[in-house]
Design a protein around this motif. Structure first.
Motif, PDB file in Angstrom:
ATOM      1  N   PHE A  81       0.845  -1.191   0.000  1.00 35.09           N
ATOM      2  CA  PHE A  81       0.000   0.000   0.000  1.00 35.09           C
ATOM      3  C   PHE A  81       0.881   1.241   0.000  1.00 35.09           C
ATOM      4  O   PHE A  81       1.643   1.470   0.946  1.00 35.09           O
ATOM      5  CB  PHE A  81      -0.925   0.007   1.220  1.00 35.09           C
ATOM      6  N   PHE A  82       0.785   2.022  -1.073  1.00 36.09           N
ATOM      7  CA  PHE A  82       1.497   3.292  -1.159  1.00 36.09           C
ATOM      8  C   PHE A  82       0.577   4.373  -0.593  1.00 36.09           C
ATOM      9  O   PHE A  82      -0.448   4.707  -1.196  1.00 36.09           O
ATOM     10  CB  PHE A  82       1.862   3.602  -2.611  1.00 36.09           C
ATOM     11  N   LEU A  83       0.953   4.900   0.579  1.00 38.78           N
ATOM     12  CA  LEU A  83       0.080   5.815   1.310  1.00 38.78           C
ATOM     13  C   LEU A  83       0.649   7.222   1.339  1.00 38.78           C
ATOM     14  O   LEU A  83       1.847   7.412   1.551  1.00 38.78           O
ATOM     15  CB  LEU A  83      -0.091   5.327   2.751  1.00 38.78           C
ATOM     16  N   SER A  84      -0.224   8.206   1.159  1.00 38.10           N
ATOM     17  CA  SER A  84       0.171   9.584   1.448  1.00 38.10           C
ATOM     18  C   SER A  84       0.120   9.760   2.958  1.00 38.10           C
ATOM     19  O   SER A  84      -0.773   9.227   3.626  1.00 38.10           O
ATOM     20  CB  SER A  84      -0.750  10.574   0.749  1.00 38.10           C
ATOM     21  N   SER A  85       1.067  10.503   3.504  1.00 40.60           N
ATOM     22  CA  SER A  85       1.143  10.606   4.964  1.00 40.60           C
ATOM     23  C   SER A  85      -0.050  11.323   5.598  1.00 40.60           C
ATOM     24  O   SER A  85      -0.458  10.946   6.700  1.00 40.60           O
ATOM     25  CB  SER A  85       2.460  11.260   5.378  1.00 40.60           C
ATOM     26  N   LYS A  90      -4.672  10.387   9.318  1.00 41.96           N
ATOM     27  CA  LYS A  90      -6.107  10.445   9.585  1.00 41.96           C
ATOM     28  C   LYS A  90      -6.707   9.057   9.784  1.00 41.96           C
ATOM     29  O   LYS A  90      -7.783   8.913  10.362  1.00 41.96           O
ATOM     30  CB  LYS A  90      -6.802  11.158   8.425  1.00 41.96           C
ATOM     31  N   HIS A  91      -6.007   8.017   9.321  1.00 41.23           N
ATOM     32  CA  HIS A  91      -6.552   6.655   9.380  1.00 41.23           C
ATOM     33  C   HIS A  91      -5.526   5.699   9.983  1.00 41.23           C
ATOM     34  O   HIS A  91      -5.207   4.653   9.413  1.00 41.23           O
ATOM     35  CB  HIS A  91      -6.944   6.185   7.974  1.00 41.23           C
ATOM     36  N   GLU A  92      -5.034   6.058  11.148  1.00 40.61           N
ATOM     37  CA  GLU A  92      -4.001   5.241  11.788  1.00 40.61           C
ATOM     38  C   GLU A  92      -4.489   3.820  12.041  1.00 40.61           C
ATOM     39  O   GLU A  92      -3.710   2.864  11.943  1.00 40.61           O
ATOM     40  CB  GLU A  92      -3.544   5.885  13.092  1.00 40.61           C
ATOM     41  N   ASP A  93      -5.768   3.669  12.357  1.00 41.87           N
ATOM     42  CA  ASP A  93      -6.297   2.333  12.637  1.00 41.87           C
ATOM     43  C   ASP A  93      -6.220   1.436  11.411  1.00 41.87           C
ATOM     44  O   ASP A  93      -5.891   0.242  11.515  1.00 41.87           O
ATOM     45  CB  ASP A  93      -7.735   2.420  13.138  1.00 41.87           C
ATOM     46  N   LEU A  94      -6.493   1.997  10.233  1.00 42.37           N
ATOM     47  CA  LEU A  94      -6.420   1.194   9.015  1.00 42.37           C
ATOM     48  C   LEU A  94      -4.972   0.858   8.649  1.00 42.37           C
ATOM     49  O   LEU A  94      -4.685  -0.244   8.164  1.00 42.37           O
ATOM     50  CB  LEU A  94      -7.092   1.931   7.855  1.00 42.37           C
ATOM     51  N   VAL A  95      -4.059   1.799   8.866  1.00 42.22           N
ATOM     52  CA  VAL A  95      -2.646   1.520   8.597  1.00 42.22           C
ATOM     53  C   VAL A  95      -2.160   0.391   9.501  1.00 42.22           C
ATOM     54  O   VAL A  95      -1.467  -0.540   9.044  1.00 42.22           O
ATOM     55  CB  VAL A  95      -1.784   2.778   8.801  1.00 42.22           C
ATOM     56  N   LYS A  96      -2.525   0.457  10.767  1.00 43.97           N
ATOM     57  CA  LYS A  96      -2.114  -0.599  11.702  1.00 43.97           C
ATOM     58  C   LYS A  96      -2.754  -1.938  11.347  1.00 43.97           C
ATOM     59  O   LYS A  96      -2.146  -2.999  11.532  1.00 43.97           O
ATOM     60  CB  LYS A  96      -2.454  -0.178  13.125  1.00 43.97           C
ATOM     61  N   LEU A 128      11.083  12.813   3.404  1.00 46.55           N
ATOM     62  CA  LEU A 128      11.362  12.540   4.811  1.00 46.55           C
ATOM     63  C   LEU A 128      10.175  12.855   5.712  1.00 46.55           C
ATOM     64  O   LEU A 128       9.974  12.199   6.737  1.00 46.55           O
ATOM     65  CB  LEU A 128      12.599  13.327   5.261  1.00 46.55           C
ATOM     66  N   THR A 129       9.366  13.850   5.347  1.00 46.61           N
ATOM     67  CA  THR A 129       8.157  14.150   6.125  1.00 46.61           C
ATOM     68  C   THR A 129       7.205  12.969   6.081  1.00 46.61           C
ATOM     69  O   THR A 129       6.658  12.540   7.106  1.00 46.61           O
ATOM     70  CB  THR A 129       7.455  15.407   5.578  1.00 46.61           C
ATOM     71  N   SER A 130       6.996  12.434   4.893  1.00 44.54           N
ATOM     72  CA  SER A 130       6.137  11.258   4.745  1.00 44.54           C
ATOM     73  C   SER A 130       6.726  10.062   5.480  1.00 44.54           C
ATOM     74  O   SER A 130       6.007   9.318   6.160  1.00 44.54           O
ATOM     75  CB  SER A 130       5.955  10.930   3.269  1.00 44.54           C
ATOM     76  N   GLN A 131       8.038   9.884   5.373  1.00 43.26           N
ATOM     77  CA  GLN A 131       8.692   8.753   6.026  1.00 43.26           C
ATOM     78  C   GLN A 131       8.486   8.778   7.534  1.00 43.26           C
ATOM     79  O   GLN A 131       8.183   7.749   8.148  1.00 43.26           O
ATOM     80  CB  GLN A 131      10.189   8.781   5.709  1.00 43.26           C
ATOM     81  N   GLU A 132       8.639   9.947   8.137  1.00 45.33           N
ATOM     82  CA  GLU A 132       8.492  10.047   9.597  1.00 45.33           C
ATOM     83  C   GLU A 132       7.101   9.605  10.028  1.00 45.33           C
ATOM     84  O   GLU A 132       6.951   8.846  10.996  1.00 45.33           O
ATOM     85  CB  GLU A 132       8.765  11.492  10.030  1.00 45.33           C
ATOM     86  N   VAL A 133       6.092  10.058   9.315  1.00 42.01           N
ATOM     87  CA  VAL A 133       4.706   9.731   9.677  1.00 42.01           C
ATOM     88  C   VAL A 133       4.440   8.238   9.475  1.00 42.01           C
ATOM     89  O   VAL A 133       3.900   7.564  10.366  1.00 42.01           O
ATOM     90  CB  VAL A 133       3.721  10.568   8.835  1.00 42.01           C
ATOM     91  N   LEU A 134       4.807   7.718   8.313  1.00 43.86           N
ATOM     92  CA  LEU A 134       4.500   6.330   7.997  1.00 43.86           C
ATOM     93  C   LEU A 134       5.259   5.358   8.896  1.00 43.86           C
ATOM     94  O   LEU A 134       4.700   4.333   9.318  1.00 43.86           O
ATOM     95  CB  LEU A 134       4.815   6.050   6.528  1.00 43.86           C
ATOM     96  N   GLU A 135       6.511   5.663   9.201  1.00 45.28           N
ATOM     97  CA  GLU A 135       7.272   4.762  10.076  1.00 45.28           C
ATOM     98  C   GLU A 135       6.756   4.803  11.507  1.00 45.28           C
ATOM     99  O   GLU A 135       6.709   3.774  12.192  1.00 45.28           O
ATOM    100  CB  GLU A 135       8.759   5.115  10.022  1.00 45.28           C
ATOM    101  N   ARG A 136       6.340   5.980  11.946  1.00 44.55           N
ATOM    102  CA  ARG A 136       5.795   6.097  13.311  1.00 44.55           C
ATOM    103  C   ARG A 136       4.512   5.280  13.455  1.00 44.55           C
ATOM    104  O   ARG A 136       4.321   4.585  14.455  1.00 44.55           O
ATOM    105  CB  ARG A 136       5.528   7.564  13.647  1.00 44.55           C
TER     106      ARG A 136
END
Length: 264
Positions: A81-85, A90-96, A128-136
């Motif tokens: 899944f290629f996600l925009s940060s 906004k959808h942390e539950d779905l990412v998890k 890097l902004t996207s990376q920080e959000v997605l990795e967190r």
């Protein structure tokens, strides 16, 4: 009248020229790529297995991602899944849920802008902004990038590589975002937009799980069943690349560099 006398080449020079010609013939495409300075993202892989990369882009929407996850879970399929940060935030539950169910998380950037319009500094900040959000949120190391709208140039590929990313495009486009109807989406994947160019081992399929692509929900189960009926295996991109001899086009064969950590 002047005569030009050519000296007989030494055996050493003949051997060196012979080695050069062998390298040139063997690695012709890569040598040409280096001298032409063309850099390309990965569109597909030369697979050693029956694997096909299954990918979904998400930048916005509330209705489509969850049903697609339900389908993948029911079918026992893992995808990238290629996600925009902003969507991920906004959808942390779905990412998890994606991570818990075995899917791979990759970057679709921060803002949905053409990355080739940014300066190198802006581009690095965007990635890097996207990376920080997605990795967190995901707990995964993010090392794959799909530029919004598929827009790239040498700068995008080069900066991404220096940050430890491989840039991923696609070789099979479902065109689901055009809302052509489920049957058309199925046909685009199975037979190709041009007949005879349907999904085969090594290909990377592009779907969307944004609300702009409601047809995907009905088309996806049929596509999975038909591809599995051909003994193909749908896998995340990292699995496809791990089992590949090389990637296509030749200009995409860039050695991945060490991942750059996000400043804390």
């Amino acid at each position: 009248m002047h005569f030009v006398i050519f000296k007989k080449p030494s055996w050493r020079n003949l051997i060196l020229w012979g080695i050069f010609l062998v390298v040139l013939v063997t690695y012709r495409d890569n040598v040409i790529s280096v001298f032409s300075e063309k850099l390309k993202p990965i569109y597909s892989a030369q697979s050693t297995t029956q694997e096909i990369g299954l990918t979904f882009d998400i930048s916005w929407g509330e209705q489509t991602a969850e049903p697609i996850l339900d389908i993948l879970k029911q079918k026992g399929i893992h995808a990238t899944f290629f996600l925009s940060s902003p969507w991920a935030s906004k959808h942390e539950d779905l990412v998890k849920r994606m991570v818990a169910e075995g899917h791979e998380i990759a970057s679709h950037g921060n803002r949905h802008v053409d990355l080739n319009t940014l300066s190198p500094t802006e581009l690095q900040k965007e990635i890097l902004t996207s990376q920080e959000v997605l990795e967190r949120i995901s707990g995964q190391k993010i090392s794959l990038l799909r530029p919004p709208n598929g827009a790239y140039d040498n700068k995008v590929i080069s900066v991404s590589q220096k940050l430890g990313y491989r840039v991923i495009q696609w070789s099979v486009d479902s065109l689901d975002w055009k809302r052509p109807g489920p049957e058309a989406v199925i046909n685009n994947v199975m037979n190709g937009i041009r007949n005879g160019h349907g999904a085969q081992p090594g290909d990377i399929i592009l779907f969307h799980a944004s609300d702009s692509a409601p047809d995907t929900i009905k088309a996806l189960p049929v596509v999975i069943d038909r591809l599995q009926g051909k003994n193909y295996k749908l896998v995340p991109i990292s699995d496809l690349l791990k089992n590949a001899k090389t990637t296509w086009p030749p200009e995409s064969n860039l050695a991945p560099q060490e991942k750059v950590p996000v400043p804390q």
